[in-house]
Design a protein around this motif. Structure first.
Motif, PDB file in Angstrom:
ATOM      1  N   THR A  84      33.618  31.840  28.631  1.00 14.24           N
ATOM      2  CA  THR A  84      32.441  31.243  29.275  1.00 14.24           C
ATOM      3  C   THR A  84      31.196  31.771  28.581  1.00 14.24           C
ATOM      4  N   ASP A 235      48.933  42.210  38.804  1.00 14.33           N
ATOM      5  CA  ASP A 235      50.273  42.189  38.208  1.00 14.33           C
ATOM      6  C   ASP A 235      50.372  43.039  36.961  1.00 14.33           C
ATOM      7  N   ILE A 236      49.277  43.377  36.359  1.00 11.79           N
ATOM      8  CA  ILE A 236      49.408  44.149  35.106  1.00 11.79           C
ATOM      9  C   ILE A 236      48.814  45.555  35.249  1.00 11.79           C
ATOM     10  N   VAL A 262      46.470  37.285  41.926  1.00 10.33           N
ATOM     11  CA  VAL A 262      47.206  37.301  40.657  1.00 10.33           C
ATOM     12  C   VAL A 262      47.056  35.908  40.045  1.00 10.33           C
ATOM     13  N   SER A 265      48.553  34.435  33.676  1.00 13.30           N
ATOM     14  CA  SER A 265      48.301  35.301  32.518  1.00 13.30           C
ATOM     15  C   SER A 265      48.057  34.444  31.279  1.00 13.30           C
TER      16      SER A 265
HETATM   17  N1  LIG Z   1      48.160  38.762  33.981  1.00 10.58           N
HETATM   18  C1  LIG Z   1      47.019  38.286  34.410  1.00 10.58           C
HETATM   19  N2  LIG Z   1      46.151  37.763  33.575  1.00 10.58           N
HETATM   20  C2  LIG Z   1      45.027  37.272  34.043  1.00 10.58           C
HETATM   21  C3  LIG Z   1      44.703  37.313  35.375  1.00 10.58           C
HETATM   22  N3  LIG Z   1      43.494  36.755  35.557  1.00 10.58           N
HETATM   23  C4  LIG Z   1      43.057  36.343  34.373  1.00 10.58           C
HETATM   24  N4  LIG Z   1      43.973  36.661  33.443  1.00 10.58           N
HETATM   25  C5  LIG Z   1      43.846  36.389  32.048  1.00 10.58           C
HETATM   26  O1  LIG Z   1      42.694  37.035  31.590  1.00 10.58           O
HETATM   27  C6  LIG Z   1      42.114  36.285  30.577  1.00 10.58           C
HETATM   28  C7  LIG Z   1      40.693  35.995  30.948  1.00 10.58           C
HETATM   29  O2  LIG Z   1      40.692  35.144  31.991  1.00 10.58           O
HETATM   30  P1  LIG Z   1      39.449  34.249  32.301  1.00 10.58           P
HETATM   31  O3  LIG Z   1      39.719  33.557  33.567  1.00 10.58           O
HETATM   32  O4  LIG Z   1      39.124  33.439  31.111  1.00 10.58           O
HETATM   33  O5  LIG Z   1      38.378  35.338  32.465  1.00 10.58           O
HETATM   34  P2  LIG Z   1      36.819  35.171  32.501  1.00 10.58           P
HETATM   35  O6  LIG Z   1      36.312  36.297  33.258  1.00 10.58           O
HETATM   36  O7  LIG Z   1      36.496  33.849  32.959  1.00 10.58           O
HETATM   37  O8  LIG Z   1      36.451  35.311  30.993  1.00 10.58           O
HETATM   38  P3  LIG Z   1      35.042  35.056  30.347  1.00 10.58           P
HETATM   39  O9  LIG Z   1      34.532  33.841  30.973  1.00 10.58           O
HETATM   40  O10 LIG Z   1      35.362  34.868  28.930  1.00 10.58           O
HETATM   41  O11 LIG Z   1      34.243  36.222  30.601  1.00 10.58           O
HETATM   42  C8  LIG Z   1      42.935  35.047  30.445  1.00 10.58           C
HETATM   43  O12 LIG Z   1      43.828  35.178  29.402  1.00 10.58           O
HETATM   44  C9  LIG Z   1      43.677  34.971  31.709  1.00 10.58           C
HETATM   45  O13 LIG Z   1      44.915  34.357  31.558  1.00 10.58           O
HETATM   46  C10 LIG Z   1      45.606  37.884  36.251  1.00 10.58           C
HETATM   47  O14 LIG Z   1      45.422  37.977  37.451  1.00 10.58           O
HETATM   48  N5  LIG Z   1      46.769  38.377  35.734  1.00 10.58           N
END
Ligand SMILES: Nc1nc2c(ncn2[C@@H]2O[C@H](COP(=O)(O)OP(=O)(O)OP(=O)(O)O)[C@@H](O)[C@H]2O)c(=O)[nH]1
Length: 882
Positions: A84, A235-236, A262, A265
């Motif tokens: 984002t 989960d991680i 969760v 991923s």
């Molecule tokens: N295993 C796991 N991965 C997650 C989880 N939440 C997000 N991810 C992963 O973390 C990464 C970032 O997720 P986003 O939803 O793009 O995070 P964001 O905060 O919007 O990222 P930016 O907008 O780039 O700041 C992605 O690869 C997701 O798949 C989670 O609860 N568990």
């Protein structure tokens, strides 16, 4: 209060199938829809404004993932690198369901691509990426320029969600060195708004104490009333660690608490795992971790949705009272309007029925008219005077006040007064303050009162006409012919009433003019006036003379004219009764007859003066003198035999006791009557050598007034003001009385009879009760409006219960720490520092309990990740059945 049932725990209660997880606001959609319907029925453009929801947090903490899970559709770019890079303002807009199964009732539209509809949500993601790259470049650059996306769907709330770039510390790629500050500023600009709900996202595998999300949210919302903490990536976490303490708020307490989730991923993203599957996996995750058993109400996307729903319900609740009062006031006015169109008159069919109806209307109208005049009408205005109060205002604040402001001497100069005095005295030098000028002038002033008095009557007439138009407006609007007839009748009647009141006003003024009552106890009287005048002149003379005395000029050396003035002053004092006066004792009965004749002759002259505009012609003057000469000579003989008798005695202004002696000058004047030819036709004898200058066409008395003249002027003014004051008070009192009697009260008393006489006629009934088509139409419309509003009112009455029903599943009970139970947000408080707290069913009322369990099952919107359709699946989430 009974203990609420234990919260559903993952281990002890059957859990909803993952696919039934409600999207954001789904529970309140029916309520909001209903309210929007009500707004529409009210004909208002306003809608329910729900709070905006923004996600904040560090880069890659899972913000977009949380937002997507809440909306239930895949459309946002996600990844383990910065995704984002521009704020995405996502407006969810509710549309009407097509119901044709085409699947085309949900689509996205970008502001920068107006008119282009994206039915494929993966294309929306591609467009966001492309648009981001366009503005922020392809190399991790960040821009604060918004991307605005609208999602139209029949299954969403009208709510705005904002996905914001994550907070980053170290600049990478094209990012400027102050990237962190820039992003923080950008985030703050959104979340500082009080209407913004903050979802502060922190990954469970990072240190919560260093959470950027909580830190920036704390800045924007220091009281924590609108911040929900979200812990992602449970989960991680490291093996052997868990987020239980985080969720309980034991690490950092948060008023609205935390929810652990969760998300999918990176692997899930790559393998295109659907939201539905992801939710199932999440549910399985929590079920398989006993450590989260006691905090089930804080675990999972569905719980987050519930929490948000609860906030939305509270928001809706807060707007209900205002909406209710709007509806009830609309109800009142529409009901009134509807009543004004009356019922369809069945009685119209028969003459007797028509007669009764007309009689009723006329009686009601006459009663309403009287009530308005008397100030008894039901609808009292608080903003302006109305009815009888206006009449009172006209009498007291316009009429009386205007008369008070009139100065009877304002248009009279000293010269005018002097002229009239001299005209009234004729060819002689004035001897005393004559009453003729006073009478002439006071009559003139009294006559001036006629116009304002008539005007006052006109004003009141206009007021009555106005009142007549304002009575029974609503009831009569459906009978325009009757209304017209009524206007004619009352108009004529009021006009008829105006005539006698105007005649009476004329009489009152004439009465005042016809008899100048100088014996009125409040009248100043001549003696007093002269006394005051002398004092005035004296004091002005002293102040004027002071410097002269300083110059060393003796008063005795003053010019002869001044000395003679002093003599006259002395005369005046005599008039005031300082010198005992027995003059009248010398008057024999024959002399009295002569005096009477003199007086009548004098009055005749005065009459001529009046009729000729205050100025006798020269010939009239001579004629008048001739007529009276013989009588005056007799009089003179008597008077010269006794110099104590004064002609002042004839003035009624000065009263019977105010007499003075005749001055030497008067004697000489009297004497001149014995010398025929001296004053008669003097021009015929002017053929001597001495040529007199021709008298000017217009003659005015000298502008320099002698002391005697000054006293005369002042006395005349004093008399005028004093008597005018008496008349003014009479007029101020009697004119309103005349108007009230002849016009206002007469109308009140007789109106009903006049109506009956003029309008209660069988042959007119049919015509007068004719109802225009538009009235029938309006009656129908208002009846429908009334029905809708009553329905809306009932719906609103039921809403709080139903809202509670919705809320019930999410209502926070007191936790084991004994901290207060939370019913309302954002005003309520949530302390997450206690041990396990849980969501529980509210025992508030059986109805809500019942509907919570037996309510229609919530259809899960966007149940399918590929967006192929909606599934109606069973679940625990109650819905509102309208
Ligand atoms: N295993 C796991 N991965 C997650 C989880 N939440 C997000 N991810 C992963 O973390 C990464 C970032 O997720 P986003 O939803 O793009 O995070 P964001 O905060 O919007 O990222 P930016 O907008 O780039 O700041 C992605 O690869 C997701 O798949 C989670 O609860 N568990």
């Amino acid at each position: 209060m009974a203990e609420e049932p234990a919260s559903p725990s993952l281990s002890s209660q059957p859990q909803p199938p993952p696919s039934s997880a409600p999207p954001l606001g789904s529970s309140v959609i029916p309520i909001v829809n209903k309210l929007q319907d009500i707004f529409a029925q009210l004909g208002s453009q306003s809608t329910i404004e729900l709070p905006q929801v923004a996600v904040v947090g560090s880069q890659s903490s899972g913000k977009s993932s949380v937002l997507e899970a809440l909306v239930g559709r895949d459309f946002l770019p996600r990844g383990n690198e910065i995704c984002t890079r521009r704020p995405l303002v996502l407006q969810l807009l509710q549309t009407k369901r097509k119901g044709d199964g085409s699947g085309e009732d949900e689509w996205g539209e970008f502001l920068h691509l107006p008119g282009k509809r994206f039915y494929d949500f993966s294309e929306i993601r591609s467009e966001i990426q492309a648009e981001t790259a366009k503005e922020a470049g392809g190399n991790k650059g960040v821009s604060d320029k918004q991307i605005r996306l609208k999602i139209f769907s029949p299954n969403v709330l009208d709510i705005t969600l904002v996905d914001l770039p994550g907070i980053t510390k170290v600049p990478v790629g094209d990012q400027p060195s102050d990237i962190e500050a820039r992003i923080r500023t950008m985030i703050m600009s959104y979340i500082k708004k009080p209407s913004c709900l903050i979802l502060a996202v922190t990954a469970a595998n990072s240190d919560l104490a260093n959470s950027d999300a909580l830190q920036i949210a704390g800045n924007a919302d220091p009281d924590g009333y609108r911040t929900i903490g979200i812990i992602t990536k449970l989960d991680i976490m490291d093996r052997g660690t868990d987020a239980r303490n985080l969720l309980l708020g034991k690490v950092i307490p948060l008023r609205l608490g935390y929810v652990g989730v969760v998300n999918r991923s990176q692997e899930d993203i790559i393998t295109n795992r659907s939201i539905k599957d992801a939710l199932a996996a999440e549910e399985k995750f929590f079920r398989s971790r006993p450590v989260y058993n006691g905090v089930a109400d804080r675990c999972g996307v569905p719980q987050l949705a519930k929490k948000l729903n609860q906030i939305l319900v509270q928001h809706i609740k807060s707007i209900l009272p205002g909406l209710k009062s709007r509806i009830s006031s609309a109800l009142v006015s529409v009901a009134k309007e509807h009543a004004s169109y009356g019922e369809i008159t069945e009685s119209k069919a028969c003459i007797a029925g028509q007669g009764t109806l007309i009689l009723n209307i006329l009686s009601k109208y006459s009663e309403a008219f009287s009530s308005m005049v008397e100030g008894r009408n039901e609808e009292m205005s608080t903003s302006e005077l109305a009815g009888g109060a206006r009449i009172h205002y006209i009498f007291q604040s316009i009429f009386v006040k205007s008369l008070e402001e009139v100065d009877p001497c304002e248009d009279l100069t000293d010269g005018d007064i002097q002229t009239i005095i001299q005209n009234a005295t004729g060819p002689r030098t004035p001897l005393f303050v004559p009453e003729v000028p006073f009478e002439v002038l006071i009559r003139k002033q009294i006559a001036r009162l006629l116009d304002p008095s008539l005007q006052c009557a006109r004003f009141i007439y206009n007021e009555l006409i106005k009142i007549s138009h304002h009575c029974l407006v609503n009831e009569l609007q459906r009978f325009p012919v009757l209304r017209k007839r009524r206007d004619e009748v009352i108009g004529n009647f009021l006009r008829d009433g105006l005539e006698p009141s105007e005649t009476m006003i004329g009489h009152i003024i004439e009465m005042e003019m016809d008899y100048i009552n100088t014996s009125h106890p409040n009248f100043i009287g001549g003696s007093k006036a002269v006394e005051i005048a002398q004092q005035q002149i004296k004091s002005s003379k002293v102040s004027f003379a002071m410097p002269r005395q300083k110059d060393g000029i003796e008063p005795e050396k003053a010019p002869a004219s001044e000395r003679s003035m002093k003599t006259r002053g002395f005369l005046a004092r005599q008039v005031n009764g300082i010198v005992p006066d027995q003059a009248w004792h010398f008057l024999s009965s024959s002399l009295f007859l002569n005096l009477q004749f003199y007086c009548s002759a004098y009055c005749y002259g005065a009459c001529l003066i009046r009729q000729s505009g205050l100025c006798m012609t020269y010939r009239e003057h001579i004629r008048w003198q001739k007529v009276n000469r013989s009588h005056l000579l007799k009089l003179k003989t008597v008077l010269s035999g006794n110099k104590n008798v004064s002609s002042w005695g004839i003035s009624s202004i000065f009263g019977g006791g105010d007499h003075s002696r005749m001055s030497a000058k008067e004697n000489s004047l009297s004497k001149s009557y014995n010398e025929p030819g001296q004053s008669i036709e003097p021009l015929e004898q002017s053929s001597s050598l001495i040529h007199l200058r021709e008298p000017p066409t217009v003659l005015r008395p000298s502008e320099i007034h002698s002391e005697h003249e000054s006293i005369e002027i002042v006395v005349t003014k004093l008399l005028l003001r004093s008597y005018y004051d008496i008349v003014r008070k009479n007029i101020e009192d009697s004119i309103p009385k005349a108007i009230m009697h002849f016009l206002v009260n007469h109308t009140k008393r007789e109106l009903h009879n006049v109506f009956i006489r003029k309008l209660y006629r069988e042959n007119l009934f049919e015509e007068m009760l004719q109802e225009p088509d538009e009235i029938a139409m309006k009656r129908k419309q208002t009846r429908e409006q009334l029905r809708v509003l009553q329905q809306a009112f009932r719906t609103l009455d039921e809403l709080p219960l139903e809202a509670e029903t919705v809320e019930r599943g999410y209502s926070l009970s007191s936790d084991s720490t004994g901290l207060p139970k939370i019913h309302g947000l954002p005003t309520s408080t949530m302390y997450s520092s206690g041990s396990s707290d849980s969501y529980s069913a509210s025992p508030k009322n059986p109805k809500s309990r019942k509907s919570s369990h037996s309510g229609e099952l919530q259809p899960h919107l966007y149940a399918d990740s590929n967006g192929s359709g909606r599934a109606s699946m069973p679940g625990l989430y109650p819905t509102v059945d309208f």
